[in-house]
Write a protein that holds these residues in place. Structure first.
Motif, PDB file in Angstrom:
ATOM      1  N   SER A 143      30.667  48.909  40.549  1.00  0.00           N
ATOM      2  CA  SER A 143      31.555  48.827  41.713  1.00  0.00           C
ATOM      3  C   SER A 143      31.912  47.377  42.031  1.00  0.00           C
ATOM      4  N   ASN A 144      30.968  46.454  41.812  1.00  0.00           N
ATOM      5  CA  ASN A 144      31.265  45.037  42.033  1.00  0.00           C
ATOM      6  C   ASN A 144      32.349  44.548  41.079  1.00  0.00           C
ATOM      7  N   ARG A 145      32.224  44.910  39.808  1.00  0.00           N
ATOM      8  CA  ARG A 145      33.223  44.483  38.834  1.00  0.00           C
ATOM      9  C   ARG A 145      34.590  45.075  39.155  1.00  0.00           C
ATOM     10  N   THR A 146      34.594  46.354  39.494  1.00  0.00           N
ATOM     11  CA  THR A 146      35.859  47.018  39.833  1.00  0.00           C
ATOM     12  C   THR A 146      36.504  46.371  41.049  1.00  0.00           C
ATOM     13  N   GLU A 147      35.699  46.089  42.067  1.00  0.00           N
ATOM     14  CA  GLU A 147      36.223  45.490  43.304  1.00  0.00           C
ATOM     15  C   GLU A 147      36.871  44.135  43.038  1.00  0.00           C
ATOM     16  N   GLU A 148      36.216  43.298  42.250  1.00  0.00           N
ATOM     17  CA  GLU A 148      36.755  41.966  41.990  1.00  0.00           C
ATOM     18  C   GLU A 148      37.993  42.021  41.113  1.00  0.00           C
ATOM     19  N   ILE A 149      38.040  42.927  40.153  1.00  0.00           N
ATOM     20  CA  ILE A 149      39.228  43.055  39.304  1.00  0.00           C
ATOM     21  C   ILE A 149      40.400  43.591  40.118  1.00  0.00           C
ATOM     22  N   ARG A 150      40.132  44.503  41.042  1.00  0.00           N
ATOM     23  CA  ARG A 150      41.200  44.998  41.926  1.00  0.00           C
ATOM     24  C   ARG A 150      41.710  43.875  42.829  1.00  0.00           C
ATOM     25  N   LEU A 151      40.811  43.011  43.271  1.00  0.00           N
ATOM     26  CA  LEU A 151      41.213  41.877  44.107  1.00  0.00           C
ATOM     27  C   LEU A 151      42.166  40.962  43.326  1.00  0.00           C
ATOM     28  N   LEU A 173      41.140  33.755  35.588  1.00  0.00           N
ATOM     29  CA  LEU A 173      40.010  34.485  35.003  1.00  0.00           C
ATOM     30  C   LEU A 173      38.678  33.815  35.345  1.00  0.00           C
ATOM     31  N   TYR A 174      38.656  32.499  35.361  1.00  0.00           N
ATOM     32  CA  TYR A 174      37.417  31.810  35.745  1.00  0.00           C
ATOM     33  C   TYR A 174      37.034  32.143  37.189  1.00  0.00           C
ATOM     34  N   LYS A 175      38.013  32.175  38.063  1.00  0.00           N
ATOM     35  CA  LYS A 175      37.724  32.526  39.460  1.00  0.00           C
ATOM     36  C   LYS A 175      37.188  33.948  39.546  1.00  0.00           C
ATOM     37  N   LEU A 176      37.811  34.850  38.811  1.00  0.00           N
ATOM     38  CA  LEU A 176      37.353  36.244  38.791  1.00  0.00           C
ATOM     39  C   LEU A 176      35.919  36.341  38.283  1.00  0.00           C
ATOM     40  N   ASP A 177      35.629  35.689  37.165  1.00  0.00           N
ATOM     41  CA  ASP A 177      34.311  35.831  36.556  1.00  0.00           C
ATOM     42  C   ASP A 177      33.216  35.144  37.358  1.00  0.00           C
ATOM     43  N   PHE A 178      33.521  34.007  37.957  1.00  0.00           N
ATOM     44  CA  PHE A 178      32.524  33.395  38.832  1.00  0.00           C
ATOM     45  C   PHE A 178      32.250  34.290  40.038  1.00  0.00           C
ATOM     46  N   ASP A 346      39.020  52.682  35.901  1.00  0.00           N
ATOM     47  CA  ASP A 346      37.733  52.225  36.435  1.00  0.00           C
ATOM     48  C   ASP A 346      36.668  52.283  35.346  1.00  0.00           C
ATOM     49  N   ASP A 347      35.464  51.870  35.678  1.00  0.00           N
ATOM     50  CA  ASP A 347      34.400  51.721  34.694  1.00  0.00           C
ATOM     51  C   ASP A 347      34.077  53.041  33.990  1.00  0.00           C
ATOM     52  N   ALA A 348      34.176  54.152  34.716  1.00  0.00           N
ATOM     53  CA  ALA A 348      33.833  55.447  34.125  1.00  0.00           C
ATOM     54  C   ALA A 348      34.819  55.878  33.038  1.00  0.00           C
ATOM     55  N   ASP A 349      36.017  55.276  33.011  1.00  0.00           N
ATOM     56  CA  ASP A 349      37.031  55.645  32.019  1.00  0.00           C
ATOM     57  C   ASP A 349      36.804  54.981  30.663  1.00  0.00           C
ATOM     58  N   LEU A 350      35.999  53.936  30.632  1.00  0.00           N
ATOM     59  CA  LEU A 350      35.925  53.103  29.424  1.00  0.00           C
ATOM     60  C   LEU A 350      35.437  53.870  28.201  1.00  0.00           C
ATOM     61  N   ALA A 351      34.544  54.822  28.395  1.00  0.00           N
ATOM     62  CA  ALA A 351      34.010  55.578  27.258  1.00  0.00           C
ATOM     63  C   ALA A 351      35.092  56.379  26.545  1.00  0.00           C
ATOM     64  N   LEU A 454      37.195  46.514  30.980  1.00  0.00           N
ATOM     65  CA  LEU A 454      37.769  46.929  32.268  1.00  0.00           C
ATOM     66  C   LEU A 454      38.876  45.972  32.693  1.00  0.00           C
ATOM     67  N   LEU A 455      38.643  44.683  32.519  1.00  0.00           N
ATOM     68  CA  LEU A 455      39.643  43.682  32.876  1.00  0.00           C
ATOM     69  C   LEU A 455      40.883  43.820  32.007  1.00  0.00           C
ATOM     70  N   LEU A 456      40.669  43.929  30.708  1.00  0.00           N
ATOM     71  CA  LEU A 456      41.790  44.063  29.781  1.00  0.00           C
ATOM     72  C   LEU A 456      42.569  45.346  30.042  1.00  0.00           C
ATOM     73  N   GLY A 457      41.838  46.454  30.250  1.00  0.00           N
ATOM     74  CA  GLY A 457      42.497  47.726  30.531  1.00  0.00           C
ATOM     75  C   GLY A 457      43.362  47.660  31.776  1.00  0.00           C
ATOM     76  N   THR A 458      42.887  46.976  32.817  1.00  0.00           N
ATOM     77  CA  THR A 458      43.660  46.838  34.053  1.00  0.00           C
ATOM     78  C   THR A 458      44.919  46.013  33.829  1.00  0.00           C
ATOM     79  N   LEU A 459      44.795  44.910  33.104  1.00  0.00           N
ATOM     80  CA  LEU A 459      45.950  44.049  32.859  1.00  0.00           C
ATOM     81  C   LEU A 459      46.994  44.758  31.997  1.00  0.00           C
TER      82      LEU A 459
END
Length: 490
Positions: A143-151, A173-178, A346-351, A454-459
């Motif tokens: 959920s943390n990763r999803t929230e930051e990527i949505r931001l 991307l650096y801002k996102l990953d930090f 979202d993360d559950a879709d990656l599989a 997740l990041l690549l899929g969103t972009l």
């Protein structure tokens, strides 16, 4: 001047004595082949950037197993799959150490995951696998990763209404990953939405990149012990200065958690636990093991390796996709088929999206974060490829050579993500080792690939991308028309 003459004479005598001792110290056994070296400096003169290309050239000339000498330190270079497997499987325990360089003794790596192989390192590795990188922990932190990527996605979408159509992807991307790493560590992000495009955010990012940059200057005193007193005030001084800034920053994170009494959140639910929460709680029962230095060492690894590797890989993937629109379309079609256009991935879709992972793997093969893995060091003498390897020999694994070996990969220079989808054998053994192999394999590989996917899929799902003018650090983007409604609801 007389003093300088005496000093020069003394240094010359020391060099001659050192060379004599070195020549008589190495047993005359079947050592790997070596290129011609120079007195004292050994093979420093042959190492030129890019280092992986230099090692490839040496390997082509002298074979996939060769021995270099950097000052006082022997260095084994392996550039074939069989040699790498022999080092990191058969002799894995022997090469399980990292080099113990005098200039790095002050760093937290001696009490973190860079610690010498032994009980301390095994306990740290077990902790990191269970509490940070296990499947359970990755699911809880999704959920943390999803929230930051949505931001970040919201920020990009809103920027188009303000007339912005170009973005410095690396900076964003650096801002996102930090943000993602800091939320895992402390529960707080570094950059809030309203400041992402401000000078304040730029100053913060510059400071973080300076403190947690994985690139440090080479201290020649590590390779020429008798010259360390001369080099201490050069590279080693810079390393120590960076360490002091890093140490103060990390200690402030721990002190803030103590002051705010954050540790009760450990009992408040699995999702709310941060890395500092967990380690401070463990410190109460095992203070001699979970010291502040050990905690800082663990945080340091995440803030150095995490953002740097993720940003470089994601940027390389986007560049490859813009050069191969047919691959971009295949990935987008896969997302549309399994996720649709009425919600974001979202993360559950990656599989259900193997194409994303194939693209990531092919990018890691062609454009790895590092083409030469972080060095190992042998604890005892051993044999590799029939050659004698002395104890205390540094090991450089030229993974880039294996990833581009035409005997292992068909059309190795071509960007063909489908090669990973057609054959899972591509990832077996030491044929594909972007995260290393053996005991020192990167424990965060699972987190890195899930985050990048997740990041690549969103972009891919949300935006159209194209390269800006030649030489620009920016990329032109625009929201995808089919996702405008969904993006507007962020």
């Amino acid at each position: 001047m007389d003093t300088l003459h005496y000093l020069a004479l003394l240094v010359s005598i020391l060099l001659i004595v050192y060379q004599h001792i070195r020549r008589n110290k190495i047993p005359h056994k079947n050592l790997p082949p070596s290129p011609p070296g120079l007195p004292i400096i050994g093979h420093f003169h042959v190492l030129k950037n890019p280092i992986n290309q230099t090692l490839n050239n040496l390997s082509n000339k002298y074979g996939p197993i060769l021995l270099l000498r950097l000052g006082s330190r022997p260095v084994l270079v392996v550039s074939s799959r069989s040699a790498i497997e022999e080092c990191l499987t058969k002799n894995d325990i022997i090469f399980a150490n990292r080099p113990r360089l005098p200039s790095r003794k002050i760093e937290h790596n001696l009490t973190g995951l860079g610690a010498p192989y032994g009980d301390l390192w095994r306990n740290l590795r077990r902790f990191s696998v269970l509490e940070i990188f296990s499947s359970k922990r990755l699911q809880l932190s999704a959920s943390n990763r999803t929230e930051e990527i949505r931001l970040m996605t919201k920020h990009l979408f809103k920027s188009t209404f303000e007339g912005f159509r170009e973005v410095d992807v690396k900076s964003l991307l650096y801002k996102l990953d930090f943000n993602i790493m800091m939320k895992m560590v402390t529960g707080k992000r570094c950059f809030e939405e309203e400041e992402l495009a401000t000078d304040i955010a730029k100053d913060k990012l510059d400071k973080l990149n300076h403190i947690f940059s994985p690139i440090t200057p080479m201290a020649f005193g590590d390779y020429f012990p008798f010259l360390r007193w001369l080099t201490f005030y050069g590279a080693e001084k810079k390393i120590q200065e960076k360490h002091r800034k890093r140490d103060a920053f990390l200690q402030s994170l721990i002190d803030e958690h103590r002051k705010n009494n954050s540790s009760p959140s450990v009992t408040g639910g699995e999702i709310g636990r941060t890395l500092i929460d967990v380690m401070l709680k463990l410190q109460e029962s095992e203070p001699e093991f979970y010291t502040d230095n050990m905690i800082k060492g663990m945080i340091q690894v995440m803030l150095i390796a995490g953002p740097h590797s993720t940003v470089i890989t994601t940027e390389s993937v986007l560049s490859s996709l813009m050069s191969h629109p047919e691959v971009f379309k295949t990935a987008r079609d896969e997302i549309d088929n399994h996720v649709g256009q009425s919600r974001l991935i979202d993360d559950a879709d990656l599989a259900k999206l193997p194409c994303l992972y194939c693209i990531i793997n092919e990018t890691l093969r062609l454009c790895p974060v590092v083409s030469v893995l972080p060095p190992h060091e042998s604890s005892t003498e051993c044999t590799v490829g029939g050659y004698h390897v002395p104890a205390g020999t540094q090991l450089l694994v030229n993974s880039g050579a294996v990833h581009m070996d035409p005997e292992l990969w068909k059309d190795p220079e071509m960007f063909k993500p489908e090669r990973f989808q057609q054959n899972e054998e591509e990832k077996v053994g030491c044929k594909f080792i972007p995260f290393g192999s053996g005991r020192r394999q990167c424990p965060g590989a699972g987190l890195a690939t899930r985050l990048i996917a997740l990041l690549l899929g969103t972009l891919i799902q949300c935006f159209e991308w194209e390269k800006a003018e030649e030489g620009s650090v920016k990329i032109i983007f625009q929201p995808r028309e089919a996702l405008t409604k969904v993006l507007g609801e962020l």
